[in-house]
Motif scaffolding. Sequence first.
Motif, PDB file in Angstrom:
ATOM      1  N   ALA A  85       0.815  -1.207  -0.009  1.00  0.00           N
ATOM      2  CA  ALA A  85       0.095  -0.152  -0.064  1.00  0.00           C
ATOM      3  C   ALA A  85       1.030   1.204  -0.131  1.00  0.00           C
ATOM      4  O   ALA A  85       0.475   2.325  -0.615  1.00  0.00           O
ATOM      5  N   LEU A  86       1.849   1.213   0.805  1.00  0.00           N
ATOM      6  CA  LEU A  86       2.744   2.330   0.872  1.00  0.00           C
ATOM      7  C   LEU A  86       3.507   2.461  -0.428  1.00  0.00           C
ATOM      8  O   LEU A  86       3.608   3.740  -1.081  1.00  0.00           O
ATOM      9  N   ALA A  87       3.829   1.250  -1.216  1.00  0.00           N
ATOM     10  CA  ALA A  87       4.503   1.669  -2.500  1.00  0.00           C
ATOM     11  C   ALA A  87       3.682   2.380  -3.526  1.00  0.00           C
ATOM     12  O   ALA A  87       3.997   3.079  -4.177  1.00  0.00           O
ATOM     13  N   ASP A  88       2.523   1.770  -3.455  1.00  0.00           N
ATOM     14  CA  ASP A  88       1.231   2.377  -4.448  1.00  0.00           C
ATOM     15  C   ASP A  88       1.109   3.881  -4.182  1.00  0.00           C
ATOM     16  O   ASP A  88       1.087   4.644  -5.077  1.00  0.00           O
ATOM     17  N   MET A  89       1.132   4.285  -2.846  1.00  0.00           N
ATOM     18  CA  MET A  89       0.830   5.600  -2.460  1.00  0.00           C
ATOM     19  C   MET A  89       1.828   6.453  -2.714  1.00  0.00           C
ATOM     20  O   MET A  89       1.654   7.517  -3.555  1.00  0.00           O
ATOM     21  N   PHE A  90       3.153   6.109  -2.537  1.00  0.00           N
ATOM     22  CA  PHE A  90       4.365   7.015  -3.032  1.00  0.00           C
ATOM     23  C   PHE A  90       4.535   7.031  -4.258  1.00  0.00           C
ATOM     24  O   PHE A  90       5.076   7.977  -4.912  1.00  0.00           O
ATOM     25  N   ALA A  91       4.067   5.897  -4.990  1.00  0.00           N
ATOM     26  CA  ALA A  91       4.214   6.012  -6.551  1.00  0.00           C
ATOM     27  C   ALA A  91       3.364   7.128  -7.294  1.00  0.00           C
ATOM     28  O   ALA A  91       4.071   8.004  -8.219  1.00  0.00           O
ATOM     29  N   VAL A  92       2.381   7.351  -6.726  1.00  0.00           N
ATOM     30  CA  VAL A  92       1.223   8.223  -7.116  1.00  0.00           C
ATOM     31  C   VAL A  92       1.975   9.585  -6.680  1.00  0.00           C
ATOM     32  O   VAL A  92       1.980  10.576  -7.314  1.00  0.00           O
ATOM     33  N   ARG A  93       2.214   9.675  -5.338  1.00  0.00           N
ATOM     34  CA  ARG A  93       2.956  10.881  -4.800  1.00  0.00           C
ATOM     35  C   ARG A  93       3.928  11.383  -5.751  1.00  0.00           C
ATOM     36  O   ARG A  93       4.143  12.900  -5.932  1.00  0.00           O
ATOM     37  N   GLN A  94       4.894  10.576  -6.011  1.00  0.00           N
ATOM     38  CA  GLN A  94       6.093  11.030  -6.839  1.00  0.00           C
ATOM     39  C   GLN A  94       5.465  11.658  -8.216  1.00  0.00           C
ATOM     40  O   GLN A  94       6.202  12.814  -8.615  1.00  0.00           O
ATOM     41  N   ARG A  95       4.557  11.308  -8.693  1.00  0.00           N
ATOM     42  CA  ARG A  95       4.312  11.684 -10.233  1.00  0.00           C
ATOM     43  C   ARG A  95       3.530  13.078 -10.037  1.00  0.00           C
ATOM     44  O   ARG A  95       3.773  14.049 -10.356  1.00  0.00           O
ATOM     45  N   LEU A  96       2.581  12.823  -8.912  1.00  0.00           N
ATOM     46  CA  LEU A  96       1.555  14.230  -8.509  1.00  0.00           C
ATOM     47  C   LEU A  96       2.330  15.264  -7.798  1.00  0.00           C
ATOM     48  O   LEU A  96       2.451  16.528  -8.557  1.00  0.00           O
ATOM     49  N   GLU A  97       3.179  15.211  -6.878  1.00  0.00           N
ATOM     50  CA  GLU A  97       3.777  16.195  -6.337  1.00  0.00           C
ATOM     51  C   GLU A  97       5.005  17.000  -7.139  1.00  0.00           C
ATOM     52  O   GLU A  97       5.521  17.870  -6.837  1.00  0.00           O
ATOM     53  N   SER A  98       6.005  16.201  -7.769  1.00  0.00           N
ATOM     54  CA  SER A  98       7.041  16.564  -8.450  1.00  0.00           C
ATOM     55  C   SER A  98       6.286  17.437  -9.449  1.00  0.00           C
ATOM     56  O   SER A  98       7.029  18.556  -9.947  1.00  0.00           O
ATOM     57  N   LEU A  99       5.328  17.001 -10.220  1.00  0.00           N
ATOM     58  CA  LEU A  99       4.540  17.924 -11.301  1.00  0.00           C
ATOM     59  C   LEU A  99       4.024  19.229 -10.714  1.00  0.00           C
ATOM     60  O   LEU A  99       4.281  20.435 -11.179  1.00  0.00           O
ATOM     61  N   ALA A 100       3.347  19.113  -9.449  1.00  0.00           N
ATOM     62  CA  ALA A 100       2.621  20.273  -8.920  1.00  0.00           C
ATOM     63  C   ALA A 100       4.027  20.954  -8.531  1.00  0.00           C
ATOM     64  O   ALA A 100       3.623  22.382  -8.631  1.00  0.00           O
ATOM     65  N   ALA A 101       5.142  20.741  -8.022  1.00  0.00           N
ATOM     66  CA  ALA A 101       6.191  21.719  -7.335  1.00  0.00           C
ATOM     67  C   ALA A 101       6.771  22.262  -8.623  1.00  0.00           C
ATOM     68  O   ALA A 101       6.854  23.327  -8.507  1.00  0.00           O
ATOM     69  N   ARG A 102       6.912  21.672  -9.582  1.00  0.00           N
ATOM     70  CA  ARG A 102       7.562  22.481 -10.867  1.00  0.00           C
ATOM     71  C   ARG A 102       6.459  23.329 -11.532  1.00  0.00           C
ATOM     72  O   ARG A 102       6.877  24.514 -11.618  1.00  0.00           O
ATOM     73  N   LEU A 103       5.150  22.977 -11.536  1.00  0.00           N
ATOM     74  CA  LEU A 103       4.361  24.103 -12.096  1.00  0.00           C
ATOM     75  C   LEU A 103       4.274  25.401 -10.955  1.00  0.00           C
ATOM     76  O   LEU A 103       3.895  26.463 -11.409  1.00  0.00           O
ATOM     77  N   ALA A 104       3.981  24.791  -9.725  1.00  0.00           N
ATOM     78  CA  ALA A 104       4.001  25.932  -8.725  1.00  0.00           C
ATOM     79  C   ALA A 104       5.056  26.675  -8.753  1.00  0.00           C
ATOM     80  O   ALA A 104       5.061  28.038  -8.474  1.00  0.00           O
ATOM     81  N   ALA A 105       6.385  26.325  -9.024  1.00  0.00           N
ATOM     82  CA  ALA A 105       7.517  27.311  -8.887  1.00  0.00           C
ATOM     83  C   ALA A 105       7.245  28.332 -10.302  1.00  0.00           C
ATOM     84  O   ALA A 105       7.953  29.665 -10.068  1.00  0.00           O
ATOM     85  N   GLU A 106       6.862  27.863 -11.267  1.00  0.00           N
ATOM     86  CA  GLU A 106       6.411  28.358 -12.547  1.00  0.00           C
ATOM     87  C   GLU A 106       5.403  29.719 -12.281  1.00  0.00           C
ATOM     88  O   GLU A 106       5.227  30.716 -12.997  1.00  0.00           O
ATOM     89  N   ARG A 107       4.442  29.455 -11.394  1.00  0.00           N
ATOM     90  CA  ARG A 107       3.345  29.922 -11.378  1.00  0.00           C
ATOM     91  C   ARG A 107       2.960  30.948 -10.036  1.00  0.00           C
ATOM     92  O   ARG A 107       2.052  31.465  -9.951  1.00  0.00           O
ATOM     93  N   ALA A 108       3.566  30.582  -9.042  1.00  0.00           N
ATOM     94  CA  ALA A 108       3.406  31.154  -7.574  1.00  0.00           C
ATOM     95  C   ALA A 108       3.709  32.312  -7.559  1.00  0.00           C
ATOM     96  O   ALA A 108       4.418  33.072  -8.237  1.00  0.00           O
ATOM     97  N   THR A 109       2.652  33.081  -7.039  1.00  0.00           N
ATOM     98  CA  THR A 109       2.825  34.732  -6.854  1.00  0.00           C
ATOM     99  C   THR A 109       3.280  34.879  -5.272  1.00  0.00           C
ATOM    100  O   THR A 109       3.596  33.977  -4.583  1.00  0.00           O
ATOM    101  N   ALA A 110       3.740  36.056  -5.061  1.00  0.00           N
ATOM    102  CA  ALA A 110       4.222  36.488  -3.752  1.00  0.00           C
ATOM    103  C   ALA A 110       3.324  36.056  -2.675  1.00  0.00           C
ATOM    104  O   ALA A 110       3.700  35.608  -1.501  1.00  0.00           O
ATOM    105  N   ALA A 111       1.956  36.391  -2.867  1.00  0.00           N
ATOM    106  CA  ALA A 111       1.142  35.782  -1.956  1.00  0.00           C
ATOM    107  C   ALA A 111       0.845  34.409  -1.674  1.00  0.00           C
ATOM    108  O   ALA A 111       0.529  33.836  -0.594  1.00  0.00           O
ATOM    109  N   ASP A 112       1.090  33.678  -2.791  1.00  0.00           N
ATOM    110  CA  ASP A 112       1.106  32.225  -2.406  1.00  0.00           C
ATOM    111  C   ASP A 112       2.261  31.702  -1.653  1.00  0.00           C
ATOM    112  O   ASP A 112       2.332  30.831  -0.904  1.00  0.00           O
TER     113      ASP A 112
END
Length: 226
Positions: A85-112
Amino acid sequence: MAEDLRGKLGAQHLPLRDQVLAALRTAIIDGDYLPGERLTEDRLAEDFGVSRNPVREALRVAEAEGFVVILPRRGAVVASPSSEALADMFAVRQRLESLAARLAAERATAADVAALRALLDQGHAATEQQDLRRVAELNSVLHLRILEISGNPWLSSIAKALYLHVQWVFRLGAAERAPHSWAEHIQLVDAIESGDGERAERAALAHLDAASAAAYENAEGGYRPR
């Protein structure tokens, strides 16, 4: 816990089964009911101040969600997150959070970024106070906020059920993991603030590598949250 819940269920505009389910989830995630602990219908009905019928229905849903296991002749027990179950969860988190972090860096405002810094401050304070329930909650809030900042609504919409389990797994190991996790969160937010998508993605993956290693170690050693 029972005193906090008794009297509140039934007053909300939701089916009673859903209210019991939400309360049961919260109690498991917060560590009030520990992995392997037996959950009889009579006990839960007493804890939540309801009849056994909505408890029985809620247990079936909680089993489908992976929070409870219903065993022949023994009844319901709190699940223990397995290595699979942990392997499944972290497999999804790796795809989800790495993409989110990249996009957030490109789009985050000062308020964010300011909002993320405020969450870091709250997480640090909760860690110092050993408020592990609050630490686990803030961990999920921070990651969900980064998903929102990414600007991709699909990332946020598919993450809600996942982060109930993320919060649960984090809470089970929070006594040892929390100080390291919040130090890694600082690096992640620094990377997002820099505007460098690749740096943010690397920070997210490094954080997840450390988180997954800690979760596997906790699973192998047996879950004893404090």
